[in-house]
Design a protein around this motif. Sequence first.
Motif, PDB file in Angstrom:
ATOM      1  N   LEU A 229       1.199  -1.044   0.112  1.00  0.00           N
ATOM      2  CA  LEU A 229       0.006  -0.126  -0.128  1.00  0.00           C
ATOM      3  C   LEU A 229       1.196   1.215   0.003  1.00  0.00           C
ATOM      4  O   LEU A 229       1.807   1.525   0.509  1.00  0.00           O
ATOM      5  N   GLY A 230       0.395   2.560  -0.267  1.00  0.00           N
ATOM      6  CA  GLY A 230       1.437   3.407  -0.584  1.00  0.00           C
ATOM      7  C   GLY A 230      -0.059   4.441  -1.176  1.00  0.00           C
ATOM      8  O   GLY A 230      -0.882   5.223  -0.879  1.00  0.00           O
ATOM      9  N   ILE A 234      -2.495   7.514   2.284  1.00  0.00           N
ATOM     10  CA  ILE A 234      -1.921   5.634   2.682  1.00  0.00           C
ATOM     11  C   ILE A 234      -0.577   6.179   3.917  1.00  0.00           C
ATOM     12  O   ILE A 234      -0.198   5.501   5.379  1.00  0.00           O
ATOM     13  N   ASP A 235       0.498   7.516   3.379  1.00  0.00           N
ATOM     14  CA  ASP A 235       1.365   7.365   4.039  1.00  0.00           C
ATOM     15  C   ASP A 235       1.422   8.129   5.443  1.00  0.00           C
ATOM     16  O   ASP A 235       1.661   8.198   6.149  1.00  0.00           O
ATOM     17  N   ALA A 238      -0.996   5.897   7.880  1.00  0.00           N
ATOM     18  CA  ALA A 238       0.010   4.486   8.279  1.00  0.00           C
ATOM     19  C   ALA A 238      -0.676   3.999   9.681  1.00  0.00           C
ATOM     20  O   ALA A 238      -0.688   3.170   9.831  1.00  0.00           O
ATOM     21  N   GLU A 242      -2.617   0.166  11.704  1.00  0.00           N
ATOM     22  CA  GLU A 242      -2.023  -0.970  12.292  1.00  0.00           C
ATOM     23  C   GLU A 242      -3.236  -2.639  12.444  1.00  0.00           C
ATOM     24  O   GLU A 242      -4.267  -2.306  12.427  1.00  0.00           O
ATOM     25  N   PHE A 264       3.744  -1.792   3.670  1.00  0.00           N
ATOM     26  CA  PHE A 264       3.336  -0.161   3.234  1.00  0.00           C
ATOM     27  C   PHE A 264       4.630   0.295   2.851  1.00  0.00           C
ATOM     28  O   PHE A 264       5.929   0.076   3.024  1.00  0.00           O
ATOM     29  N   SER A 265       4.774   0.645   1.567  1.00  0.00           N
ATOM     30  CA  SER A 265       5.677   1.209   0.910  1.00  0.00           C
ATOM     31  C   SER A 265       6.839   2.288   1.474  1.00  0.00           C
ATOM     32  O   SER A 265       6.488   3.352   2.240  1.00  0.00           O
ATOM     33  N   ARG A 266       7.417   2.210   0.975  1.00  0.00           N
ATOM     34  CA  ARG A 266       8.947   3.399   2.004  1.00  0.00           C
ATOM     35  C   ARG A 266       9.330   4.040   1.209  1.00  0.00           C
ATOM     36  O   ARG A 266       9.938   5.224   1.565  1.00  0.00           O
TER      37      ARG A 266
END
Length: 290
Positions: A229-230, A234-235, A238, A242, A264-266
């Motif tokens: 997910l990005g 979403i950032d 996040a 949880e 979660f995309s970094r």
Amino acid sequence: MKKGIDIGGTFVKVFWEDGTREKHYIKELSKDRQAFLTKVREIALSGEPEAVGVAVAGFTSTEGVVYRSPNIPALDGVNLRELFKGLKVKVVNDVSAGAYGEWFYEHRDSKVLLFVAIGTGLGGGLVVEGRPFLGACGCSLELGHHTIRVGGERCSCGRLGCWEAYCSSYGLERTYQRLSGETLKDFHIVQRALQGEPYALKAVQEFKEHLLTGLMNAVHLFNPDRVVLGGGLIDLMAGLLEGLEEELKATCESLPAKCLRLFFSRCAEYCMARGALALSLTDDTQAKLA
Ligand SMILES: [Zn+2]
């Protein structure tokens, strides 16, 4: 050196092979189609790259034509391969590029990677056995416009009940407005939820329920081993999501849930440009791109 560029409605973002990043503000130009296209070409050519991967927010064909870009009307009907004549170029939808970047840089061991990006809108991308799955015309994984509620809320595409109508910045803002009577931007709603404000928490809860429904549908369709997910929303959220992997597994059939992992995309805001770079670094036969 090669580079990836991500053409959005407000910025063109650039990700060079050596990790250098650039951000060019273009929103003011978008009303003047010619000025906009000239600027985008200038950004693509600058630094004399050997090849360029291009990610575009919109319905993009395998031939490099942007059929429709709801957020960047100046690109409607534009053939980006022609615009960037003289450059070795690959063009894909921005979330397909983002998905490929996730596989290329973070999840090489994944067989089926599903990337879902949620921000202004909702988009999906799929990478199967290391190859981006683009569909017959280049526009697969328009997951934001799969219906999760018949006759539901209005989506940016004009249809009713799309996933994006609930899981997007405007979807969250509309939910909050319905619950509280107050109009607030997504960022402030998330802030309030983090502070425990009941309407904001309820709006986030509704968002999460729709998120899980859409993801469950996608898991049942594609049987991914990775869901990433990005996207900007979403950032932001996040910390409020949880336990999502366990909840998703609990809503899905046991076999597809078995090999599923959620991340979660970094990569934050350069995700799509990074993915476009990854495509430009990839051999055509491997990526199956013309
Ligand atoms: Zn829609």
